[in-house]
Design an enzyme around this catalytic site. Structure first.
Site, PDB file in Angstrom:
ATOM      1  CE1 TYR A 142      -8.147-104.094  36.865  1.00 25.44           C
ATOM      2  CE2 TYR A 142      -6.287-102.632  37.159  1.00 25.44           C
ATOM      3  CZ  TYR A 142      -6.898-103.674  36.480  1.00 25.44           C
ATOM      4  OH  TYR A 142      -6.242-104.293  35.448  1.00 25.44           O
ATOM      5  CE  LYS A 191     -14.442-104.340  22.810  1.00 22.70           C
ATOM      6  NZ  LYS A 191     -13.894-104.739  21.489  1.00 22.70           N
ATOM      7  CG  ASP A 224     -10.839-104.597  19.982  1.00 21.41           C
ATOM      8  OD1 ASP A 224     -10.915-103.366  20.144  1.00 21.41           O
ATOM      9  OD2 ASP A 224     -11.709-105.240  19.374  1.00 21.41           O
ATOM     10  CG  ASP A 248      -2.825-103.314  34.843  1.00 21.63           C
ATOM     11  OD1 ASP A 248      -1.590-103.291  34.812  1.00 21.63           O
ATOM     12  OD2 ASP A 248      -3.474-104.055  35.615  1.00 21.63           O
ATOM     13  CG  ASP A 252       2.514-104.839  32.328  1.00 26.56           C
ATOM     14  OD1 ASP A 252       2.933-103.755  32.793  1.00 26.56           O
ATOM     15  OD2 ASP A 252       2.424-105.881  33.006  1.00 26.56           O
TER      16      ASP A 252
END
Ligand code: NAD
Length: 358
Positions: A142, A191, A224, A248, A252
């Site tokens: 970001y 990852k 994942d 993020d 959620d």
């Protein structure tokens, strides 16, 4: 005895209604435990834009810098939603986080026994869930370089994901310290099978854990796989640390586990200086001014403030126990009443204040 200046940023929509209940509960804690809490209120978000055209007025930033901790309601609403507007309420919050170097976002995901049937998942999966997420907040994709260029297949766009060693070290340390005070388990999510930036993350996290926290049970999970584990076996996790974008998305996803947005607080912390505490929900303009908003997420954000900024752990537990007791007593605001009898924002605040006062 602790003396503290707590900066209140009510903001927009239901913000003023819920922050007032958060203040009352903190006040009750101060009275009961002999602490001196001074409250200073300042403007942020849409209201500040309306008054002086700036979502984070200089005097608000100065008050926050001088405070011991900050309790925020929410910012934004339809009045300020025009995407082409020069200034938007959210900018106030983003600037505040940046100015105070709040690089760690903490999100507890706890399922309250009385409410787990509101979860989209089965009771046996959700009951007893108690996870604390640490999401890196000021780095990663970001904040990396981004842009457009001409590619062979037409216009192309790129967003760069960068983490420096020091950024990884500081968030892993914060998360590991929190794990020491809990069940002593830390999960780092990356990852690393694909991304070089994740390989550095994994290498640095591993070193910090081996050198500084050998007593902690440490594991790494690919993002994942984590997306699956979070809904298939959420009880296995204690503290979870990850980068900005993965955090993020996962937080959620995690916020759906307890089944009620109105109960989830969050905190943003830096290495030193005041922390920022807020509910994870927004300004709920659809119910603003009606006195029916659920104040519990903000009250629980106050509990986080006591624990993380003022180091008043017993007092934080007192507030959490008061909230649990009120819910166990069957008391509900409209959002969690499932059509049954419901209390006003203030009446819910009254019950928690009374429970804290003892
Ligand atoms: P929202 O969280 O404000 O509301 C979603 C739904 O949940 C609404 O129906 C609302 O009534 C309900 N709700 C939320 N909090 C509640 C509470 N405490 N008690 C009872 N019901 C509650 O999300 P939204 O509608 O997408 O956003 C509204 C505004 O809030 C937007 O302007 C958005 O940008 C802003 N927002 C601000 C923050 C923040 O300040 N950190 C976070 C998210 C959204």
């Amino acid at each position: 005895m602790t003396s503290a200046t707590i900066v209140l940023l009510p903001g927009d929509g239901i913000g003023p209604e819920i922050v007032e209940q958060g203040r009352r509960v903190l006040d009750a804690v101060g009275l009961r435990c002999g602490h001196e809490f001074e409250f200073v209120t300042a403007e942020i978000g849409g209201k500040a834009i309306d008054r002086i055209g700036d979502p984070l007025p200089p005097e608000t930033l100065a008050a926050c810098r001088d405070g011991s901790a900050i309790l925020l309601g929410a910012v934004g609403g339809p009045k300020w939603d025009d995407p082409s507007a020069k200034t938007r309420p959210e900018q106030g919050l983003l600037t505040l986080r940046k100015e105070l170097c709040l690089f760690a976002n903490l999100r507890p995901i706890t399922a309250h026994g009385q409410l787990v049937d509101a979860s989209p998942l089965k009771r046996e999966i959700v009951e007893g869930v108690d996870i604390l997420f640490f999401r890196e907040l000021t780095g990663g994709i970001y904040f990396g370089d981004s842009g457009r260029r001409q590619g062979e297949g037409g216009e192309a766009a790129f967003s760069e994901m960068v983490y420096e060693t020091a950024e990884i070290e500081r968030i892993v340390r914060l998360a590991a310290r929190a794990a020491l005070g809990r069940r002593g388990k830390l999960t780092s999510v990356d990852k690393a099978n694909v991304l070089e930036v994740s390989r550095l993350w994994r290498q640095v996290a591993q070193r910090v854990m081996e050198d500084e926290f050998p007593e902690i049970e440490y594991e790494v999970v690919l993002v994942d796989a984590m997306a699956m584990h979070l809904i298939s076996r959420p009880k296995d996790f204690d503290v979870v640390v990850t980068g900005n974008m993965f955090g993020d998305i996962l937080t959620d996803e995690g916020s759906m586990l307890p089944g009620s947005l109105g109960l989830l607080p969050s905190a943003s912390l830096g290495e030193s200086g005041p922390g920022l505490y807020e509910p994870i929900h927004g300004s709920a303009p659809d119910i603003a001014g009606q006195g029916i908003a659920n104040p519990l997420a903000t009250i629980l954000a106050g509990a986080m403030l006591l624990r993380h900024s003022l180091e008043l752990v017993a007092e934080a537990e007192m507030v959490e126990a008061a909230v649990a007791g009120v819910l166990d007593g069957g008391h509900r605001t409209a959002d969690i009443a499932a059509g049954g009898e419901s209390l006003s924002t203030e009446a819910m605040g009254d019950l928690v204040v009374a429970a804290v006062a003892g």
